[in-house]
Design an enzyme around this catalytic site. Sequence first.
Site, PDB file in Angstrom:
ATOM      1  N   GLY A  62      17.593  -7.540  44.755  1.00 32.15           N
ATOM      2  CA  GLY A  62      16.904  -7.696  46.039  1.00 32.15           C
ATOM      3  C   GLY A  62      16.655  -9.155  46.386  1.00 32.15           C
ATOM      4  O   GLY A  62      16.459  -9.994  45.512  1.00 32.15           O
ATOM      5  N   ARG A  72      23.937  -5.258  43.752  1.00 29.00           N
ATOM      6  CA  ARG A  72      23.270  -4.635  42.601  1.00 29.00           C
ATOM      7  C   ARG A  72      24.254  -4.101  41.563  1.00 29.00           C
ATOM      8  O   ARG A  72      23.899  -3.233  40.763  1.00 29.00           O
ATOM      9  CB  ARG A  72      22.361  -3.501  43.080  1.00 29.00           C
ATOM     10  CG  ARG A  72      21.134  -3.953  43.865  1.00 29.00           C
ATOM     11  CD  ARG A  72      20.075  -2.881  43.897  1.00 29.00           C
ATOM     12  NE  ARG A  72      18.942  -3.234  44.740  1.00 29.00           N
ATOM     13  CZ  ARG A  72      17.909  -3.959  44.328  1.00 29.00           C
ATOM     14  NH1 ARG A  72      17.858  -4.408  43.098  1.00 29.00           N
ATOM     15  NH2 ARG A  72      16.912  -4.220  45.163  1.00 29.00           N
ATOM     16  N   ASP A 116      16.420  -6.487  35.086  1.00 34.27           N
ATOM     17  CA  ASP A 116      17.692  -5.855  34.724  1.00 34.27           C
ATOM     18  C   ASP A 116      18.839  -6.869  34.755  1.00 34.27           C
ATOM     19  O   ASP A 116      19.686  -6.885  33.863  1.00 34.27           O
ATOM     20  CB  ASP A 116      18.008  -4.698  35.682  1.00 34.27           C
ATOM     21  CG  ASP A 116      17.111  -3.482  35.429  1.00 34.27           C
ATOM     22  OD1 ASP A 116      16.767  -3.240  34.252  1.00 34.27           O
ATOM     23  OD2 ASP A 116      16.742  -2.792  36.394  1.00 34.27           O
ATOM     24  N   LYS A 138      13.877 -14.120  39.207  1.00 35.06           N
ATOM     25  CA  LYS A 138      13.710 -13.805  40.633  1.00 35.06           C
ATOM     26  C   LYS A 138      13.159 -12.408  40.814  1.00 35.06           C
ATOM     27  O   LYS A 138      13.571 -11.509  40.105  1.00 35.06           O
ATOM     28  CB  LYS A 138      15.075 -13.894  41.314  1.00 35.06           C
ATOM     29  CG  LYS A 138      15.133 -13.349  42.709  1.00 35.06           C
ATOM     30  CD  LYS A 138      16.167 -12.247  42.909  1.00 35.06           C
ATOM     31  CE  LYS A 138      15.803 -10.943  42.281  1.00 35.06           C
ATOM     32  NZ  LYS A 138      16.622  -9.797  42.696  1.00 35.06           N
ATOM     33  N   THR A 139      12.250 -12.183  41.672  1.00 29.64           N
ATOM     34  CA  THR A 139      11.891 -10.888  42.260  1.00 29.64           C
ATOM     35  C   THR A 139      10.540 -10.990  42.945  1.00 29.64           C
ATOM     36  O   THR A 139       9.588 -11.542  42.377  1.00 29.64           O
ATOM     37  CB  THR A 139      11.874  -9.699  41.272  1.00 29.64           C
ATOM     38  OG1 THR A 139      11.476  -8.539  41.999  1.00 29.64           O
ATOM     39  CG2 THR A 139      10.962  -9.856  40.064  1.00 29.64           C
ATOM     40  N   ASP A 157       8.731  -8.645  43.288  1.00 33.19           N
ATOM     41  CA  ASP A 157       7.862  -7.658  42.643  1.00 33.19           C
ATOM     42  C   ASP A 157       6.859  -8.289  41.672  1.00 33.19           C
ATOM     43  O   ASP A 157       5.851  -7.681  41.330  1.00 33.19           O
ATOM     44  CB  ASP A 157       8.702  -6.625  41.871  1.00 33.19           C
ATOM     45  CG  ASP A 157       9.666  -5.881  42.773  1.00 33.19           C
ATOM     46  OD1 ASP A 157       9.541  -6.004  43.999  1.00 33.19           O
ATOM     47  OD2 ASP A 157      10.540  -5.183  42.251  1.00 33.19           O
TER      48      ASP A 157
HETATM   49  P1  FBP Z   1      14.607  -6.642  42.674  1.00 34.04           P
HETATM   50  O1  FBP Z   1      13.936  -6.031  41.494  1.00 34.04           O
HETATM   51  O2  FBP Z   1      16.073  -6.569  42.609  1.00 34.04           O
HETATM   52  O3  FBP Z   1      14.127  -8.039  42.936  1.00 34.04           O
HETATM   53  O4  FBP Z   1      14.218  -5.753  43.934  1.00 34.04           O
HETATM   54  C1  FBP Z   1      13.076  -5.927  44.675  1.00 34.04           C
HETATM   55  C2  FBP Z   1      12.887  -4.825  45.682  1.00 34.04           C
HETATM   56  O5  FBP Z   1      12.510  -5.420  46.909  1.00 34.04           O
HETATM   57  C3  FBP Z   1      11.869  -3.756  45.265  1.00 34.04           C
HETATM   58  O6  FBP Z   1      10.548  -4.167  45.554  1.00 34.04           O
HETATM   59  C4  FBP Z   1      12.317  -2.563  46.070  1.00 34.04           C
HETATM   60  O7  FBP Z   1      11.886  -1.352  45.498  1.00 34.04           O
HETATM   61  C5  FBP Z   1      13.806  -2.682  46.033  1.00 34.04           C
HETATM   62  O8  FBP Z   1      14.081  -4.067  45.913  1.00 34.04           O
HETATM   63  C6  FBP Z   1      14.480  -2.141  47.271  1.00 34.04           C
HETATM   64  O9  FBP Z   1      15.845  -2.155  47.069  1.00 34.04           O
HETATM   65  P2  FBP Z   1      16.936  -2.246  48.208  1.00 34.04           P
HETATM   66  O10 FBP Z   1      16.952  -3.665  48.690  1.00 34.04           O
HETATM   67  O11 FBP Z   1      18.199  -1.922  47.492  1.00 34.04           O
HETATM   68  O12 FBP Z   1      16.561  -1.310  49.287  1.00 34.04           O
END
Ligand code: FBP
Length: 546
Positions: free
Chosen positions: A78, A142, A173, A199-200, A202
């Site tokens: 993400g 991803r 991951d 990075k994230t 979250d």
């Molecule tokens: P990452 O763990 O890859 O940084 O993802 C963050 C995130 O924004 C989460 O908070 C959310 O659940 C997910 O990506 C949403 O995924 P997508 O962008 O595939 O809809």
Amino acid sequence: MKKSPLQIARAAYQPKVPASIFGGNKLVEGKATESVADQADIKKLFPNTYGLPIVTFEKSDTAVAAKAINVGVILSGGQAPGGHNVISGIFDGIKAINKDSKLYGFLGGPSGLVDHKYIELTSDIIDEYRNTGGFDIIGSGRTKLEEESQFDKGLEICKKLNINAIVIIGGDDSNTNACVLAEYYLAKKTGIQVIGCPKTIDGDLKNEMIETSFGFDTATKVYSEVIGNIERDANSAKKYWHFIKLMGRSASHVTLECALKTQPNITLIGEEVEAKNQTLDDVVTYIANAVKARADKGLNFGTVLVPEGLIEFIPAIKKLIQELNDMLAANQAEFDKKSVDDKIKFIIEHLSAENAAIFQSLPAAVSKQLALERDPHGNVQVSLIETEQLLAEMVAKKLAQWKKEGKYNGKFSTQHHFFGYEGRCAAPSNFDADYCYSLGRVAALLINSGKTGYMSSVRNTTKPASEWLAGGIPITAMMNMEKRNGKMKPVIQKALVKLDGGPFKFFASKRDEWAIETAYVYPGPIQYFGPTEVADITTETIKLEH
Ligand code: FBP
């Protein structure tokens, strides 16, 4: 492309960096590390990258001329504000080491490495993206890097482009995969190094040595600005309860940080729901009680923050998801061929009686989401579950019942919101712009020092940037074994909200007051220019953790 006045002014921003990474510096090695758990298993799986020491860069008078290095960079998962600054930091870092160094960007995430899709990132391109949000410079994806055939395809392109090192910018991951790749390339004596970058939005990729993942600061500032605006609207109109779901995957860090910034009436923390072994009905009753208490004071409005991963933390649902994951992993081929209705039928027939009953008791939209959607890493796609709406409906039902019983006499009208995508590509705050650029520069130094299997690390972040500590943390030190798709796998341990940690304890000491009073705080928009105490502040989470 037309640029806004802010974009133009922001392009000239010079990120602040740790003093030790400019000019001469020397690498200091600390003690050997151990993984956080399951040491014997992790050591066996990573014989070449296990037990490496933590390394730190210290200032030194002697700047050593070095050979040109070619680096390939990947954005994984993400979006998170600051990704472009990591890339510009790597670019400036390798050019400072030797002006003939080259940076290649693999396109569309890890699949770019496997499918040999790349561009050379020149200074013209990099300059267009400095201090901007988004991952559009090379795109993200991803795709999970886990097969040897993928690693070998990556090796082919690295050899062709004479690439010495790959930097993977990703979450837990993706950094786990970075370490698997580092181990493979080391075992095969390919000479290709792999460095990870935390990075994230979250905020769940952190530990004693990684203070925060980048993007968390900016994203929570964006969400908090809008939550503050909603609170002010609620307090002006005095007629709605706003249910606001916030991204963050399993962990509730984003929700907790936004709560600390905006002081809403109710904040749910998934990790606490699990620790208290609460049911969905317990959560609904908790909210309904607060609504009633405010209604008794004539306050028929409020704000509720809901972490997107809440559902996964309700112990009964967590157990259901675990059984579902194992069952689906064992029957994937057969399952994939079925229609949606047959899939649901198949699940009910194959689950234990207890979990089948829970599955059937869930609102259809939730059970469907749990059954059907997984990302490539096997995670439930919690951002697609409309928990905020589900909770609002369940609270309304309970209040209607209480009204019939004469226990409640208020009004309950709701609005729903989900904030996630709104913040992931925001222009990075000063903190994220500085932090990310520094992470990129440090990644270049780690490569130049011959390191592999390390995550770029910048610590001491509550101090001014010049005092930040730069170095590298062995990725194996962050790992433990967890069940994924039915099998035990080495993965970086996810950092969930600690209920005995400073941020949660502070929140818990205030929440009863915030529930009943209208104690809203309106943080306003991110400030990119202005006094340092406004423009350079970082998160409440980091402050309370340190
Ligand atoms: P990452 O763990 O890859 O940084 O993802 C963050 C995130 O924004 C989460 O908070 C959310 O659940 C997910 O990506 C949403 O995924 P997508 O962008 O595939 O809809």
